[in-house]
Design an enzyme around this catalytic site. Structure first.
Site, PDB file in Angstrom:
ATOM      1  N   CYS A 172      -2.182  -0.973   2.361  1.00  0.00           N
ATOM      2  CA  CYS A 172      -3.012  -0.091   3.180  1.00  0.00           C
ATOM      3  C   CYS A 172      -3.148  -0.685   4.588  1.00  0.00           C
ATOM      4  O   CYS A 172      -3.413  -1.880   4.739  1.00  0.00           O
ATOM      5  CB  CYS A 172      -4.393   0.066   2.546  1.00  0.00           C
ATOM      6  N   CYS A 211     -11.472  -5.472   0.603  1.00  0.00           N
ATOM      7  CA  CYS A 211     -10.497  -4.737  -0.210  1.00  0.00           C
ATOM      8  C   CYS A 211      -9.193  -5.485  -0.492  1.00  0.00           C
ATOM      9  O   CYS A 211      -8.487  -5.900   0.425  1.00  0.00           O
ATOM     10  CB  CYS A 211     -10.182  -3.407   0.467  1.00  0.00           C
ATOM     11  N   CYS A 239     -10.872  10.372 -11.594  1.00  0.00           N
ATOM     12  CA  CYS A 239     -10.910  10.088 -10.156  1.00  0.00           C
ATOM     13  C   CYS A 239      -9.612   9.410  -9.727  1.00  0.00           C
ATOM     14  O   CYS A 239      -9.273   8.339 -10.235  1.00  0.00           O
ATOM     15  CB  CYS A 239     -12.056   9.145  -9.830  1.00  0.00           C
ATOM     16  N   CYS A 251     -10.474  -3.260   5.780  1.00  0.00           N
ATOM     17  CA  CYS A 251     -11.752  -3.385   5.066  1.00  0.00           C
ATOM     18  C   CYS A 251     -11.844  -4.778   4.414  1.00  0.00           C
ATOM     19  O   CYS A 251     -11.006  -5.120   3.567  1.00  0.00           O
ATOM     20  CB  CYS A 251     -11.872  -2.292   4.021  1.00  0.00           C
ATOM     21  N   CYS A 293     -11.763  14.290  -9.181  1.00  0.00           N
ATOM     22  CA  CYS A 293     -12.298  13.588  -8.010  1.00  0.00           C
ATOM     23  C   CYS A 293     -11.127  12.872  -7.354  1.00  0.00           C
ATOM     24  O   CYS A 293     -10.198  12.439  -8.049  1.00  0.00           O
ATOM     25  CB  CYS A 293     -13.354  12.577  -8.459  1.00  0.00           C
ATOM     26  N   CYS A 309     -19.093  12.601  -3.032  1.00  0.00           N
ATOM     27  CA  CYS A 309     -19.375  11.345  -3.725  1.00  0.00           C
ATOM     28  C   CYS A 309     -19.365  10.267  -2.649  1.00  0.00           C
ATOM     29  O   CYS A 309     -18.318   9.991  -2.052  1.00  0.00           O
ATOM     30  CB  CYS A 309     -18.304  11.080  -4.777  1.00  0.00           C
ATOM     31  N   ARG A 318     -24.179   6.206  -9.469  1.00  0.00           N
ATOM     32  CA  ARG A 318     -23.205   5.536 -10.348  1.00  0.00           C
ATOM     33  C   ARG A 318     -23.308   4.022 -10.258  1.00  0.00           C
ATOM     34  O   ARG A 318     -23.239   3.430  -9.183  1.00  0.00           O
ATOM     35  CB  ARG A 318     -21.770   5.970 -10.015  1.00  0.00           C
TER      36      ARG A 318
HETATM   37  N1  SAM Z   1      -8.535   4.164   0.872  1.00  0.00           N
HETATM   38  C1  SAM Z   1      -9.582   5.064   0.616  1.00  0.00           C
HETATM   39  C2  SAM Z   1     -10.848   4.740   1.377  1.00  0.00           C
HETATM   40  O1  SAM Z   1     -11.083   3.558   1.658  1.00  0.00           O
HETATM   41  O2  SAM Z   1     -11.608   5.634   1.677  1.00  0.00           O
HETATM   42  C3  SAM Z   1      -9.901   5.216  -0.850  1.00  0.00           C
HETATM   43  C4  SAM Z   1      -9.852   4.018  -1.778  1.00  0.00           C
HETATM   44  S1  SAM Z   1     -11.016   2.721  -1.447  1.00  0.00           S
HETATM   45  C5  SAM Z   1     -10.426   1.410  -2.463  1.00  0.00           C
HETATM   46  C6  SAM Z   1     -12.518   3.326  -2.189  1.00  0.00           C
HETATM   47  C7  SAM Z   1     -13.747   2.473  -2.147  1.00  0.00           C
HETATM   48  O3  SAM Z   1     -13.632   1.411  -3.077  1.00  0.00           O
HETATM   49  C8  SAM Z   1     -14.106   1.780  -0.863  1.00  0.00           C
HETATM   50  O4  SAM Z   1     -14.728   2.617   0.056  1.00  0.00           O
HETATM   51  C9  SAM Z   1     -15.082   0.727  -1.362  1.00  0.00           C
HETATM   52  O5  SAM Z   1     -16.406   1.231  -1.334  1.00  0.00           O
HETATM   53  C10 SAM Z   1     -14.638   0.468  -2.795  1.00  0.00           C
HETATM   54  N2  SAM Z   1     -14.123  -0.894  -2.959  1.00  0.00           N
HETATM   55  C11 SAM Z   1     -12.907  -1.354  -2.557  1.00  0.00           C
HETATM   56  N3  SAM Z   1     -12.776  -2.662  -2.831  1.00  0.00           N
HETATM   57  C12 SAM Z   1     -13.922  -3.059  -3.417  1.00  0.00           C
HETATM   58  C13 SAM Z   1     -14.397  -4.313  -3.921  1.00  0.00           C
HETATM   59  N4  SAM Z   1     -13.664  -5.417  -3.842  1.00  0.00           N
HETATM   60  N5  SAM Z   1     -15.629  -4.348  -4.462  1.00  0.00           N
HETATM   61  C14 SAM Z   1     -16.390  -3.235  -4.530  1.00  0.00           C
HETATM   62  N6  SAM Z   1     -15.990  -2.039  -4.072  1.00  0.00           N
HETATM   63  C15 SAM Z   1     -14.788  -1.940  -3.512  1.00  0.00           C
HETATM   64 FE1  SF4 Z   2      -7.449   0.784   2.541  1.00  0.00          FE
HETATM   65 FE2  SF4 Z   2      -8.928  -0.568   0.825  1.00  0.00          FE
HETATM   66 FE3  SF4 Z   2      -9.952   0.149   3.158  1.00  0.00          FE
HETATM   67 FE4  SF4 Z   2      -9.437   2.043   1.295  1.00  0.00          FE
HETATM   68  S1  SF4 Z   2     -10.925   0.397   1.156  1.00  0.00           S
HETATM   69  S2  SF4 Z   2      -8.974   2.119   3.492  1.00  0.00           S
HETATM   70  S3  SF4 Z   2      -7.615   1.139   0.320  1.00  0.00           S
HETATM   71  S4  SF4 Z   2      -8.241  -1.277   2.844  1.00  0.00           S
END
Ligand code: SAM
Ligand code: SF4
Ligand code: DTB
Length: 326
Positions: free
Chosen positions: A54, A61, A98, A58, A129, A189, A261
């Protein structure tokens, strides 16, 4: 009678967090029983339909291309694979499926494929979802027309702390996507993550923003950070479990009708802590051995927990504001 409010102030939210723990839980459970069927929890299963690589940054992530987490990237899954997984989720007791993709926002070619997945999953009799990153109003309408019941897009934290966590898109970008989803008539959500080194005021700020949106999200995932090696937050300080419960309770009080949730982080929680979260008003979980890329409790373990607490899985569609036709 509790009335739904969208005019909460930060001081009011902060005062809820400051309540003695037992008073807070009592209040949350009282409101919970006014709006929801007690002893019932909604059950969703997650599938990562496109994993890793990606472009976003973030800090929490494991799927960001910028961090070396040892994760193997995977292209968008085939339709057959997704329907098989959805059928298996339904057979093991989930009512919502989802689909998550590691996109900044979906490209037109990919969206076409995801629309087909949504139609197929919907036709199995599951709620649908998806979480695909930012979407435009047009894309949101396409998703709605394909039969998408919920779109997940998290604010993650307060507007102020957000900048410390993500630099590749703004808080306003997220609010715009939420508006597109709402305007398309889908259920929203939207929640966040705790345990990212945020201050108490950032937890206040996140819940304040959620509770003062034009309409409360129908579903509010509260995630405990899963600390993944290789991400900038790998060594974030452990959260006081009671602070996680407080977050659930305040979300319940501010957004009485929402499904709150108990989301990521359950694999690290004791059964007792999860029970406390349900008492504080959590009434939805992710079910299945995997979240997107990290672990979740085994289904057998969750079934045992539900039995021990006499919790029943919520029947289909009691939660939806806009139940779309199959
Ligand atoms: N890429 C898209 C986005 O960021 O909107 C969708 C997938 S992203 C992985 C969805 C959500 O997963 C993120 O907004 C975050 O809140 C959650 N998430 C990702 N990594 C995480 C982690 N290590 N611990 C807890 N929540 C996490
Ligand atoms: Fe990409 Fe992870 Fe951020 Fe979603 S949360 S935009 S998968 S880096
Ligand atoms: C949400 O709030 N949490 C889920 C779902 N929405 C998409 C994702 C949790 C991801 C945890 C880290 C992982 O498994 O990659």
């Amino acid at each position: 009678m509790t009335t739904l409010r969208n005019d909460w102030t930060k001081v009011e939210v902060s005062n809820l967090f400051a309540l003695p723990f037992m008073d807070l839980i009592f209040r949350a459970q009282t409101i919970h029983r006014e709006f929801h069927i007690p002893n019932t929890v909604q059950v969703s299963t997650l599938l990562s339909i496109k994993t890793g690589a990606c472009p976003e940054d973030c800090a929490y992530c494991p799927q960001s291309v910028r961090y070396d987490t040892g994760l193997e990237s995977e292209e968008l899954l085939e339709l057959n694979t997704v329907t098989q997984k959805a059928r298996a989720a339904k057979d093991s007791g989930a009512t919502r499926f989802c689909m998550g993709a590691a996109y900044r926002s979906p490209k037109p070619r990919d969206l076409t494929k995801v629309l087909a997945m949504i139609k197929a999953v919907k036709s199995l009799g599951l709620e649908t979802c998806a979480t695909l990153g930012m979407v435009s109003s047009t894309q949101a309408l396409e998703l709605k027309q394909a039969g998408l019941d919920y779109y997940n897009h998290n604010l993650d934290t307060s507007a102020e702390y957000y900048k410390e966590i993500i630099s590749t898109r703004t808080y306003q970008d997220r609010l715009d996507t939420l508006q597109a989803v709402r305007d398309a008539g889908m259920n929203v959500c939207c929640g966040g993550i705790v345990g990212m080194g945020e201050q108490a005021e950032d937890r206040v700020g996140l819940l304040y923003t959620l509770a003062t949106l034009p309409e409360h999200p129908q579903s509010v995932p509260i995630n405990q950070l899963v600390r993944v090696a290789g991400t900038p937050l790998a060594d974030a300080a452990a959260l006081d479990p009671f602070d996680f419960v407080r977050m659930v309770a305040v979300a319940r009080i501010l957004m009485p009708r929402a499904h709150v949730r108990l989301s990521a982080g359950r694999a690290e929680m004791s059964d007792e802590l999860q029970a406390l979260c349900f008492l504080a008003g959590a009434n939805s979980i992710f079910y299945g051995e995997k979240l997107l890329t990290t672990g979740n409790p085994d289904t057998a373990e969750d079934q045992k927990l539900f039995e021990r607490l006499q919790i029943a899985a919520e029947p289909l569609a009691t939660a939806a504001r806009h139940a779309s036709a199959a």
